[in-house]
Design a protein around this motif. Structure first.
Motif, PDB file in Angstrom:
ATOM      1  N   ARG A 184      -6.044   3.214  -1.156  1.00 22.08           N
ATOM      2  CA  ARG A 184      -5.282   2.067  -0.736  1.00 22.08           C
ATOM      3  C   ARG A 184      -4.631   2.398   0.832  1.00 22.08           C
ATOM      4  O   ARG A 184      -4.445   1.516   1.562  1.00 22.08           O
ATOM      5  N   TRP A 224       0.717  -1.162   0.035  1.00 27.05           N
ATOM      6  CA  TRP A 224       0.109  -0.186  -0.146  1.00 27.05           C
ATOM      7  C   TRP A 224       0.868   1.259  -0.072  1.00 27.05           C
ATOM      8  O   TRP A 224       0.295   2.342   0.116  1.00 27.05           O
ATOM      9  N   SER A 230      -5.422   0.265   3.924  1.00 26.17           N
ATOM     10  CA  SER A 230      -4.249  -0.186   4.792  1.00 26.17           C
ATOM     11  C   SER A 230      -4.380   0.182   6.293  1.00 26.17           C
ATOM     12  O   SER A 230      -4.289  -0.610   7.259  1.00 26.17           O
ATOM     13  N   PHE A 244      -5.169  -7.334   2.060  1.00 24.99           N
ATOM     14  CA  PHE A 244      -5.101  -5.926   1.256  1.00 24.99           C
ATOM     15  C   PHE A 244      -4.994  -6.442  -0.079  1.00 24.99           C
ATOM     16  O   PHE A 244      -5.772  -5.682  -0.768  1.00 24.99           O
ATOM     17  N   LYS A 300      -1.113  -8.143   4.821  1.00 30.25           N
ATOM     18  CA  LYS A 300      -0.778  -7.999   3.696  1.00 30.25           C
ATOM     19  C   LYS A 300      -1.499  -8.987   2.537  1.00 30.25           C
ATOM     20  O   LYS A 300      -2.002  -8.332   1.646  1.00 30.25           O
TER      21      LYS A 300
END
Length: 351
Positions: A43, A26, A47, A63, A60
């Motif tokens: 983004r 991100w 995050s 996302f 991670k």
């Protein structure tokens, strides 16, 4: 607090960050920013919501999955609630997922899919509090807002040798952090000080020899870095009990129930069950011969430990549940369940 011989220099930290910035999906890194690449507020927001009380390593994959499936805030706003909640399953703190949808829909409907570019505009959105508004303002829009997460608190406590215990120390640490936040490259600085806490100024065994602020650190000079930040004693978590009923129809369909929108695991699909109390009431969701498994499903939430008694049953095709609904075997995916529900299901697979 000890007196410092020199004030920590944000420029020294930025120089360190330019060489050692963590690579995250991100993040727009310092080299990219120098090339004119601008962070995507969507983004950054995604995050920050996911990272609340959750580690970078755990976030991670979620996302990547979310931004691949819903690449813009408008895509997310138009998604089905059930799809988003299922995609969130396992990440925990499910109110974040509900607020994620609420916020996305407000940005889509009221702001034409464009995030507000001010702190005041951001904090007015659902699910965005002071920390998140400051982080998005700083990282996405390069505004000199002060970001104070757990990593930054630890850095400030050590740099200023502040022994007031958390959480009482929070406003003190915020003043220190605000005084250091620069007008130049504030977004990079915010990420730099968080990276410093995550990789150098760690909770245990800080790598003081590698720290760009070592000579300005009062705790390093005093030899107290490992003892900071101080924390008030935590209250002991109570233990609650519950019952989870796992019913399977003879065609393989399983009985699931959507939890209420408010409260723990709000809006998530899970096994029908009792309230989580000191003495849960045994109230099966369907008439059947229920068998109690010999092992409990155990899970820890923020404020309490939970022990679930797991009961299973095989039911005929014509049996109607008192609550919940059957999900066909080819549609059911245990990975769509919250972690505690997956733990209960896993017990049935070992019997």
């Amino acid at each position: 607090m000890s007196d410092l011989r020199e004030q920590p220099d944000p420029r020294a930290l930025l120089e360190w960050y330019d060489r050692h910035a963590r690579d995250m999906p991100w993040r727009v890194g310092p080299v990219q920013k120098q090339q004119g690449v601008r962070p995507d507020p969507y983004r950054v927001w995604m995050s920050e919501i996911m990272l609340q009380q959750t580690t970078v390593a755990a976030v991670k994959s979620y996302f990547d999955a979310f931004t691949s499936r819903w690449p813009t805030v408008s895509d997310l706003a138009q998604a089905d609630d059930a799809d988003v909640m299922a995609a969130w399953a396992g990440l925990g703190y499910y109110a974040r997922a509900r607020n994620l949808l609420k916020c996305a829909r407000v940005v889509h409907q009221d702001y034409d899919g464009v995030f507000p570019d001010t702190y005041d505009g951001l904090i007015a959105l659902p699910g965005i509090g002071p920390y998140t508004a400051a982080a998005i303002s700083s990282i996405a829009f390069d505004l000199p807002e002060t970001v104070l997460d757990g990593n930054v608190e630890r850095v400030m406590a050590r740099v200023y040798d502040e022994h007031t215990p958390l959480p009482a120390a929070k406003p003190i640490l915020m003043r220190y952090a605000s005084a250091l936040t620069p007008d130049t490259r504030p977004g990079c600085y915010a990420q730099a000080v968080m990276d410093l806490g995550a990789t150098i100024c760690t909770p245990r065994n800080p790598a003081c020899g590698l720290c760009p602020w070592r000579t300005s650190c009062a705790a390093w000079a005093a030899g107290t870095a490992k003892d900071l930040p101080k924390k008030s004693p935590k209250k002991r978590k109570p233990t609650r009990l519950g019952i989870a009923y796992i019913a399977r129809r003879i065609d393989g369909a399983v009985l699931l129930e959507q939890r209420p929108e408010t409260g723990l695991l709000g809006g998530m699909l899970g096994w029908p069950g009792s309230d989580w109390t000191d003495a849960p009431e045994d109230a099966p969701p369907i008439k059947a011969e229920w068998q109690t498994l010999p092992a409990e499903a155990r899970h820890t939430f923020t404020h309490f430990h939970l022990k679930l008694t797991v009961k299973t049953a095989l039911v005929p095709m014509d049996r109607t549940p008192l609550r919940g609904h059957f999900v066909d075997a080819d549609v059911f995916d245990p990975n769509d369940l919250p972690t505690v529900m997956r733990k209960a299901y896993a017990l049935t697979r070992t019997q």
